[in-house]
Design a protein around this motif. Structure first.
Motif, PDB file in Angstrom:
ATOM      1  N   MET A  71       0.616  -0.860  -0.132  1.00 36.58           N
ATOM      2  CA  MET A  71      -0.166  -0.202  -0.006  1.00 36.58           C
ATOM      3  C   MET A  71       0.825   1.223  -0.219  1.00 36.58           C
ATOM      4  N   ALA A  72       0.714   2.146  -0.698  1.00 31.86           N
ATOM      5  CA  ALA A  72       1.608   3.178  -1.134  1.00 31.86           C
ATOM      6  C   ALA A  72       1.058   4.380   0.605  1.00 31.86           C
ATOM      7  N   SER A  73       2.272   4.796   1.154  1.00 34.32           N
ATOM      8  CA  SER A  73       1.925   5.959   1.318  1.00 34.32           C
ATOM      9  C   SER A  73       1.415   6.949   1.076  1.00 34.32           C
ATOM     10  N   THR A  74       0.498   8.424   2.067  1.00 32.20           N
ATOM     11  CA  THR A  74      -0.674   9.086   1.759  1.00 32.20           C
ATOM     12  C   THR A  74       0.327  11.179   2.029  1.00 32.20           C
ATOM     13  N   GLY A  75       1.648  10.509   2.566  1.00 29.73           N
ATOM     14  CA  GLY A  75       2.548  11.523   2.383  1.00 29.73           C
ATOM     15  C   GLY A  75       2.167  12.683   3.484  1.00 29.73           C
ATOM     16  N   ARG A  76       1.645  11.470   4.535  1.00 27.91           N
ATOM     17  CA  ARG A  76       1.329  12.499   6.244  1.00 27.91           C
ATOM     18  C   ARG A  76       2.687  13.009   6.313  1.00 27.91           C
ATOM     19  N   ASN A  77       3.879  12.506   5.936  1.00 27.94           N
ATOM     20  CA  ASN A  77       4.781  13.345   7.340  1.00 27.94           C
ATOM     21  C   ASN A  77       5.673  14.482   6.561  1.00 27.94           C
ATOM     22  N   VAL A  78       4.814  15.565   5.766  1.00 27.75           N
ATOM     23  CA  VAL A  78       4.972  16.208   4.543  1.00 27.75           C
ATOM     24  C   VAL A  78       4.281  17.194   4.557  1.00 27.75           C
ATOM     25  N   LYS A  79       4.076  18.120   4.313  1.00 26.97           N
ATOM     26  CA  LYS A  79       3.196  19.394   4.475  1.00 26.97           C
ATOM     27  C   LYS A  79       3.315  20.416   3.135  1.00 26.97           C
ATOM     28  N   PHE A  80       2.614  20.870   2.533  1.00 23.56           N
ATOM     29  CA  PHE A  80       2.611  22.115   1.680  1.00 23.56           C
ATOM     30  C   PHE A  80       3.117  21.712  -0.125  1.00 23.56           C
ATOM     31  N   TRP A  81       2.943  20.092  -0.331  1.00 20.33           N
ATOM     32  CA  TRP A  81       3.757  19.657  -1.595  1.00 20.33           C
ATOM     33  C   TRP A  81       2.915  20.232  -2.510  1.00 20.33           C
ATOM     34  N   GLU A  82       2.066  20.417  -2.635  1.00 22.38           N
ATOM     35  CA  GLU A  82       0.875  20.440  -3.260  1.00 22.38           C
ATOM     36  C   GLU A  82       1.927  22.024  -4.181  1.00 22.38           C
ATOM     37  N   LEU A  83       1.594  22.664  -2.674  1.00 19.28           N
ATOM     38  CA  LEU A  83       2.749  24.283  -2.805  1.00 19.28           C
ATOM     39  C   LEU A  83       3.437  24.088  -3.918  1.00 19.28           C
ATOM     40  N   VAL A  84       4.406  23.224  -3.612  1.00 16.72           N
ATOM     41  CA  VAL A  84       6.098  23.194  -4.041  1.00 16.72           C
ATOM     42  C   VAL A  84       5.849  23.022  -5.702  1.00 16.72           C
ATOM     43  N   TYR A  85       4.620  21.587  -6.030  1.00 16.09           N
ATOM     44  CA  TYR A  85       4.766  21.286  -7.052  1.00 16.09           C
ATOM     45  C   TYR A  85       4.333  22.005  -7.733  1.00 16.09           C
ATOM     46  N   LYS A  86       3.176  22.703  -7.692  1.00 13.32           N
ATOM     47  CA  LYS A  86       2.992  23.463  -8.527  1.00 13.32           C
ATOM     48  C   LYS A  86       3.528  24.947  -9.075  1.00 13.32           C
ATOM     49  N   THR A  87       4.432  24.916  -8.364  1.00  8.17           N
ATOM     50  CA  THR A  87       5.318  25.421  -8.014  1.00  8.17           C
ATOM     51  C   THR A  87       7.100  25.245  -9.147  1.00  8.17           C
ATOM     52  N   VAL A  88       7.222  24.134 -10.329  1.00  8.58           N
ATOM     53  CA  VAL A  88       8.019  23.317  -9.840  1.00  8.58           C
ATOM     54  C   VAL A  88       7.984  22.486 -11.322  1.00  8.58           C
ATOM     55  N   GLU A  89       6.150  22.117 -11.299  1.00  7.69           N
ATOM     56  CA  GLU A  89       6.058  21.365 -12.340  1.00  7.69           C
ATOM     57  C   GLU A  89       6.521  21.469 -14.210  1.00  7.69           C
ATOM     58  N   LYS A  90       6.211  23.477 -13.825  1.00 14.41           N
ATOM     59  CA  LYS A  90       6.499  23.343 -15.550  1.00 14.41           C
ATOM     60  C   LYS A  90       8.133  23.393 -15.546  1.00 14.41           C
ATOM     61  N   ASP A  91       8.721  22.693 -15.090  1.00 19.99           N
ATOM     62  CA  ASP A  91      10.826  23.025 -14.640  1.00 19.99           C
ATOM     63  C   ASP A  91      10.978  21.581 -14.939  1.00 19.99           C
ATOM     64  N   LEU A  92      10.349  20.035 -14.502  1.00 15.12           N
ATOM     65  CA  LEU A  92      10.080  19.261 -14.108  1.00 15.12           C
ATOM     66  C   LEU A  92      11.076  17.744 -15.501  1.00 15.12           C
ATOM     67  N   LYS A  93      11.688  17.987 -15.811  1.00  9.10           N
ATOM     68  CA  LYS A  93      11.902  17.116 -17.504  1.00  9.10           C
ATOM     69  C   LYS A  93      12.441  16.080 -16.280  1.00  9.10           C
ATOM     70  N   LYS A  94      12.893  15.165 -15.472  1.00  8.08           N
ATOM     71  CA  LYS A  94      13.109  13.719 -15.303  1.00  8.08           C
ATOM     72  C   LYS A  94      12.841  13.500 -13.211  1.00  8.08           C
ATOM     73  N   LYS A  95      13.155  12.454 -13.546  1.00 10.07           N
ATOM     74  CA  LYS A  95      12.985  12.527 -12.448  1.00 10.07           C
ATOM     75  C   LYS A  95      13.868  12.458 -11.215  1.00 10.07           C
ATOM     76  N   GLU A  96      14.930  12.534 -11.305  1.00  7.77           N
ATOM     77  CA  GLU A  96      16.025  13.373 -10.411  1.00  7.77           C
ATOM     78  C   GLU A  96      15.461  14.745 -10.167  1.00  7.77           C
ATOM     79  N   ASP A  97      14.974  15.978 -11.093  1.00 12.98           N
ATOM     80  CA  ASP A  97      14.327  16.751 -10.591  1.00 12.98           C
ATOM     81  C   ASP A  97      13.281  16.489  -9.341  1.00 12.98           C
ATOM     82  N   VAL A  98      11.996  15.597  -9.453  1.00 13.37           N
ATOM     83  CA  VAL A  98      11.476  15.398  -8.825  1.00 13.37           C
ATOM     84  C   VAL A  98      11.909  15.243  -6.589  1.00 13.37           C
ATOM     85  N   LEU A  99      12.626  14.089  -7.178  1.00 15.44           N
ATOM     86  CA  LEU A  99      13.423  13.866  -5.792  1.00 15.44           C
ATOM     87  C   LEU A  99      14.551  15.201  -4.942  1.00 15.44           C
TER      88      LEU A  99
END
Length: 278
Positions: A1-29
């Motif tokens: 079962m996948a984790s739900t991300g309850r140990n970190v906050k504000f992923w949506e805010l960070v993701y929205k600001t970098v979504e257009k810059d993501l080119k490969k998996k290393e960027d996501v990490l």
């Protein structure tokens, strides 16, 4: 079962600001590591590896062109008044993450396998992109952030221990702080004090230590007589300047009466004493 991300906050805010810059998996990490740092009160102050803190504004956002150099991600952070450098170095299918405390010159590292850590560049939730996000967050939290803070604390304690004066060690042994200048004969502990080697060389007269480099011709029986004042029967007054090194020309026992001198051969019998024919 996948984790739900309850140990970190504000992923949506960070993701929205970098979504257009993501080119490969290393960027996501790297974006996720940045998020964990932000959750631990780190603030980004720009790119590079400069060790100087200028007038950069601390921010919760990743700086512009943060992933322009995919061969090595280099980001700068502040936590309190300390500067940290985050370096993420791709190597085959892994990334090596280094967090460097600039002031204390301490480094902690963790390694992630990119393929197993990041599932996709896009997704509706954090679990869709990083299935084991809680496990990865805990690894960053305890093996990277917490470990470097503990290393910083130990470094500060070691520095405080090194800067303590040596006198405190003598006091802990129950000895005077300056045994070489203390009155009276030294005790055995003072003689074997490991922190006091060479002290007698700094005090040529060896007061209180039993050492010293100058021989006292008077010995302990005549503490009031000094060579510079003259030695009756041997040297006139003023022959030895006060404080000068003095090598006596004879035994220092000046109170003993001189032995009587006899003429040569006075202990021999007269000539012919054993001549039986005389």
């Amino acid at each position: 079962m996948a984790s739900t991300g309850r140990n970190v906050k504000f992923w949506e805010l960070v993701y929205k600001t970098v979504e257009k810059d993501l080119k490969k998996k290393e960027d996501v990490l790297v974006a996720f590591i940045h998020l964990v740092l932000i959750n631990n009160n780190y603030r980004s102050i720009g790119l590079g590896d400069s060790k100087d803190i200028g007038n950069e504004n601390a921010s919760e956002l990743l700086p512009e062109k943060w992933n322009a150099d995919s061969s090595c991600y280099a980001l700068r952070y502040l936590s309190g008044d300390k500067l940290y450098l985050l370096k993420v170095i791709p190597s085959d299918d892994n990334v090596v993450v280094n967090l460097i405390n600039v002031q204390d010159v301490s480094v902690n590292s963790v390694t992630f396998n990119v393929s197993s850590a990041v599932k996709s560049l896009k997704g509706d939730t954090l679990a869709d992109i990083i299935p084991n996000c809680n496990e990865i967050a805990n690894k960053i939290q305890y093996e990277l952030i917490k470990s470097i803070k503990e290393a910083t604390t130990q470094s500060c304690q070691a520095q405080e221990h090194r800067t303590q004066p040596i006198a405190s060690d003598r006091t802990r042994l129950g000895q005077p702080q300056h045994p070489g200048l203390a009155a009276g004969p030294p005790d055995w502990q003072a003689r074997i004090d490991p922190f006091d080697y060479g002290h007698a060389d700094l005090d040529p007269l060896g007061r209180g230590t039993g050492g010293g480099m100058i021989f006292d011709p008077m010995g302990s029986r005549h503490p009031g007589i000094q060579p510079g004042l003259g030695i009756p029967g041997q040297l006139p007054r003023g022959a030895v300047p006060p404080g000068a090194r003095f090598d006596p020309m004879g035994p220092p026992d000046i109170e003993r009466q001189p032995r009587p001198r006899f003429p040569p051969d006075s202990d021999m019998p007269p000539p012919g004493y054993e001549d039986v024919f005389k």
